[in-house]
Scaffold this active site. Structure first.
Site, PDB file in Angstrom:
ATOM      1  N   ASN A 207       0.851  -1.183   0.000  1.00 53.96           N
ATOM      2  CA  ASN A 207       0.000   0.000   0.000  1.00 53.96           C
ATOM      3  C   ASN A 207       0.884   1.230   0.000  1.00 53.96           C
ATOM      4  O   ASN A 207       1.943   1.218   0.618  1.00 53.96           O
ATOM      5  CB  ASN A 207      -0.845   0.036   1.272  1.00 53.96           C
ATOM      6  CG  ASN A 207      -2.145  -0.697   1.104  1.00 53.96           C
ATOM      7  OD1 ASN A 207      -2.406  -1.293   0.076  1.00 53.96           O
ATOM      8  ND2 ASN A 207      -2.961  -0.649   2.130  1.00 53.96           N
ATOM      9  N   ASP A 276      -5.321  -4.742   2.553  1.00 53.66           N
ATOM     10  CA  ASP A 276      -6.566  -5.470   2.812  1.00 53.66           C
ATOM     11  C   ASP A 276      -6.499  -6.906   2.322  1.00 53.66           C
ATOM     12  O   ASP A 276      -7.205  -7.767   2.823  1.00 53.66           O
ATOM     13  CB  ASP A 276      -7.739  -4.754   2.134  1.00 53.66           C
ATOM     14  CG  ASP A 276      -8.037  -3.433   2.811  1.00 53.66           C
ATOM     15  OD1 ASP A 276      -8.036  -3.416   4.059  1.00 53.66           O
ATOM     16  OD2 ASP A 276      -8.235  -2.427   2.117  1.00 53.66           O
ATOM     17  N   LYS A 286      11.410 -17.677  -6.392  1.00 57.83           N
ATOM     18  CA  LYS A 286      11.001 -16.696  -7.406  1.00 57.83           C
ATOM     19  C   LYS A 286      10.187 -17.389  -8.511  1.00 57.83           C
ATOM     20  O   LYS A 286      10.602 -18.443  -9.011  1.00 57.83           O
ATOM     21  CB  LYS A 286      12.256 -16.040  -8.006  1.00 57.83           C
ATOM     22  CG  LYS A 286      11.919 -14.958  -8.987  1.00 57.83           C
ATOM     23  CD  LYS A 286      13.144 -14.277  -9.539  1.00 57.83           C
ATOM     24  CE  LYS A 286      12.745 -13.286 -10.610  1.00 57.83           C
ATOM     25  NZ  LYS A 286      13.882 -12.721 -11.296  1.00 57.83           N
ATOM     26  N   ASP A 307      -8.911  -7.451   9.728  1.00 60.24           N
ATOM     27  CA  ASP A 307      -8.989  -6.012   9.984  1.00 60.24           C
ATOM     28  C   ASP A 307      -8.563  -5.778  11.436  1.00 60.24           C
ATOM     29  O   ASP A 307      -9.324  -6.019  12.371  1.00 60.24           O
ATOM     30  CB  ASP A 307     -10.419  -5.512   9.728  1.00 60.24           C
ATOM     31  CG  ASP A 307     -10.487  -3.997   9.750  1.00 60.24           C
ATOM     32  OD1 ASP A 307      -9.801  -3.376  10.595  1.00 60.24           O
ATOM     33  OD2 ASP A 307     -11.204  -3.415   8.923  1.00 60.24           O
ATOM     34  N   ILE A 308      -7.331  -5.336  11.592  1.00 65.45           N
ATOM     35  CA  ILE A 308      -6.750  -5.210  12.947  1.00 65.45           C
ATOM     36  C   ILE A 308      -7.502  -4.157  13.756  1.00 65.45           C
ATOM     37  O   ILE A 308      -7.824  -4.342  14.923  1.00 65.45           O
ATOM     38  CB  ILE A 308      -5.248  -4.836  12.884  1.00 65.45           C
ATOM     39  CG1 ILE A 308      -4.522  -5.714  11.860  1.00 65.45           C
ATOM     40  CG2 ILE A 308      -4.598  -4.957  14.248  1.00 65.45           C
ATOM     41  CD1 ILE A 308      -3.121  -5.236  11.514  1.00 65.45           C
ATOM     42  N   LYS A 338     -17.068   4.515   7.777  1.00 69.91           N
ATOM     43  CA  LYS A 338     -15.907   3.743   8.261  1.00 69.91           C
ATOM     44  C   LYS A 338     -15.812   3.792   9.781  1.00 69.91           C
ATOM     45  O   LYS A 338     -15.530   2.781  10.428  1.00 69.91           O
ATOM     46  CB  LYS A 338     -14.622   4.282   7.631  1.00 69.91           C
ATOM     47  CG  LYS A 338     -13.439   3.379   7.895  1.00 69.91           C
ATOM     48  CD  LYS A 338     -12.318   3.613   6.924  1.00 69.91           C
ATOM     49  CE  LYS A 338     -12.659   3.108   5.543  1.00 69.91           C
ATOM     50  NZ  LYS A 338     -11.618   3.353   4.567  1.00 69.91           N
ATOM     51  N   LYS A 342     -15.746   0.426  11.921  1.00 69.98           N
ATOM     52  CA  LYS A 342     -14.552   0.046  12.671  1.00 69.98           C
ATOM     53  C   LYS A 342     -14.787   0.097  14.176  1.00 69.98           C
ATOM     54  O   LYS A 342     -14.147  -0.620  14.930  1.00 69.98           O
ATOM     55  CB  LYS A 342     -13.377   0.960  12.326  1.00 69.98           C
ATOM     56  CG  LYS A 342     -13.026   1.000  10.844  1.00 69.98           C
ATOM     57  CD  LYS A 342     -12.037  -0.062  10.466  1.00 69.98           C
ATOM     58  CE  LYS A 342     -11.605   0.099   9.014  1.00 69.98           C
ATOM     59  NZ  LYS A 342     -10.623  -0.913   8.632  1.00 69.98           N
TER      60      LYS A 342
END
Ligand code: C5P
Length: 402
Positions: A207, A276, A286, A307-308, A338, A342
């Site tokens: 991210n 996510d 590889k 989702d921590i 959100k 959450k």
């Protein structure tokens, strides 16, 4: 640092040439600085320069009636909230350890009741000498704090430990020592940076996040006296002074580290950009292009990461939990949804469509939302100032839960 009183004792070493830069960092931050020089120090740094930068008389002699008439040596010792000895030469450390008072510098150091930070700088062999190390040990036992020295090239031509810490590092340490202490006694966990989810031995998905916002929050909380654990994804940032850092890569590792710190934490700030999804079957070797048919792409199956934030919010008890939301459109309604999903106490929403704020920049424009429907839109501010505003709110939330 505004209005805080720092007494700088300058020893006679070549590193004294860096002292004006240190003084400038303090005065720019609003501190009041006074300088006392040993006799040797004035051979390395000009008293007139320090006098101009501090806009206060620089004292050098114990017995000069003019100087003593202006401000007595005990008055200087009593005035200080913090005494910094930089550079602290081997000789000055030895005299301090012996409790000598044979010049103005050592007399003031003996008379002061303020905390003392010494910043040693000397040749590596002088530093390593058993006498110097024993003197430092004595001083440490008496509560004297030590900053540095760094390793590297020394002015005398030798390489090794003995370089005076950078003025910036000294300024950060003193700011920490003079901190407001308003968060003293609170353990705080901050997550920062983006997580990195491996595809194979060399590739990963990640991210976008510089980690700057989280690091600024960790630094400010430490300055306010909190005990800070910074759980960080890969970033190029230096660990802020006084902060314990735990490095992680993946969302699963971040979750494990957050849960390990959870019980002892009073405040948890989740500023990390947690991925996510992660590749379902990361290969430890590889993946070779040659193994795929000509022109064939790589199909990746991605699975959801836990989702921590939602998990810790659900079991937070008295803890204060702060979440972040990076939104590219319909910022406010998305952030409100959100916050409800959450279940945290405060949500910090970022509009990532702005080019002057958010990712990688040093400034941020955020909206603070709480479950009672309150919304506070902050103007574009440096991330350090945003951190301060967020922590002001956190302190209020902690106060309300007491
Ligand atoms: O769901 P979204 O990623 O937009 O939410 C952002 C907030 O949730 C941030 O505070 C982030 O640290 C946290 N988060 C998390 N675990 C995830 C995803 C996000 O803790 N898997």
């Amino acid at each position: 640092m505004n209005g805080r009183k720092i007494l700088l004792v300058v020893g006679g070493g070549i590193a004294a040439y860096k002292v004006p830069e240190l003084v400038r960092a303090w005065t720019k931050a609003g501190a009041e600085v006074r300088c006392v020089l040993t006799e040797a120090a004035s051979s390395f740094v000009s008293p007139l320069v320090l006098q101009s930068l501090t806009q206060a008389p620089v004292r050098q002699s114990l017995f000069d009636p003019g100087e003593e008439g202006q401000i007595g040596h005990i008055e200087v010792a009593d005035w200080a909230e913090l005494v910094v000895v930089a550079p602290a030469t081997a000789d000055l450390l030895a005299r301090m350890a012996q409790g000598m008072a044979n010049d103005l510098a050592t007399t003031v150091l003996l008379a002061t009741r303020a905390p003392v930070l010494v910043v040693p700088a000397m040749n590596v062999n002088m530093w390593d000498h058993a006498a110097t190390q024993a003197n430092l040990e004595t001083l440490r036992e008496r509560g004297v704090l030590v900053e540095g020295p760094d390793s590297g090239e020394l002015a005398c031509g030798w390489e090794g430990q003995g370089r005076m810490s950078d003025p910036e590092a000294i300024a950060a340490r003193t700011s920490l020592l003079l901190g407001t202490r308003s968060m003293h006694g609170n353990r705080m966990v901050v997550t920062a940076g983006g997580t990195r989810e491996p595809i194979d031995a060399v590739r990963s998905v990640t991210n976008r996040s510089s980690g700057k916002m989280g690091y600024a929050i960790a630094a400010e909380a430490a300055r306010r006296g909190a005990e800070v654990v910074l759980i960080s994804g890969p970033t190029g940032l230096a660990t802020p002074a006084g902060v314990r850092r735990v490095d992680v890569e993946t969302a699963l590792e971040m979750r494990t580290s957050v849960l390990a710190e959870f019980d002892a934490a009073r405040i948890i700030v989740m500023s990390a950009a947690v991925a996510d999804f992660r590749p379902a079957n990361a290969s430890d070797r590889k993946i070779k292009k040659e193994d795929l048919a000509d022109g064939e792409g790589l199909q990746l199956e991605m699975v959801r990461n836990p989702d921590i934030l939602a998990e810790i919010s659900a079991r937070r008890d008295q803890r204060v939990v702060v979440g972040f939301a990076a939104e590219s459109h319909d910022v406010l309604p998305a952030a409100r949804r959100k916050l409800a999903r959450k279940g945290c106490d405060l949500l910090v929403a970022n509009d990532i469509s702005r080019s002057d704020a958010g990712f990688e920049t040093d400034e941020n424009a955020v909206i603070l939302l709480t479950p009672d429907g309150d919304t506070e839109e902050l103007p574009l501010l440096p991330k350090t100032e945003v951190a301060s505003r967020i922590l002001d709110r956190v302190e209020k939330l902690c106060g309300a839960r007491e």
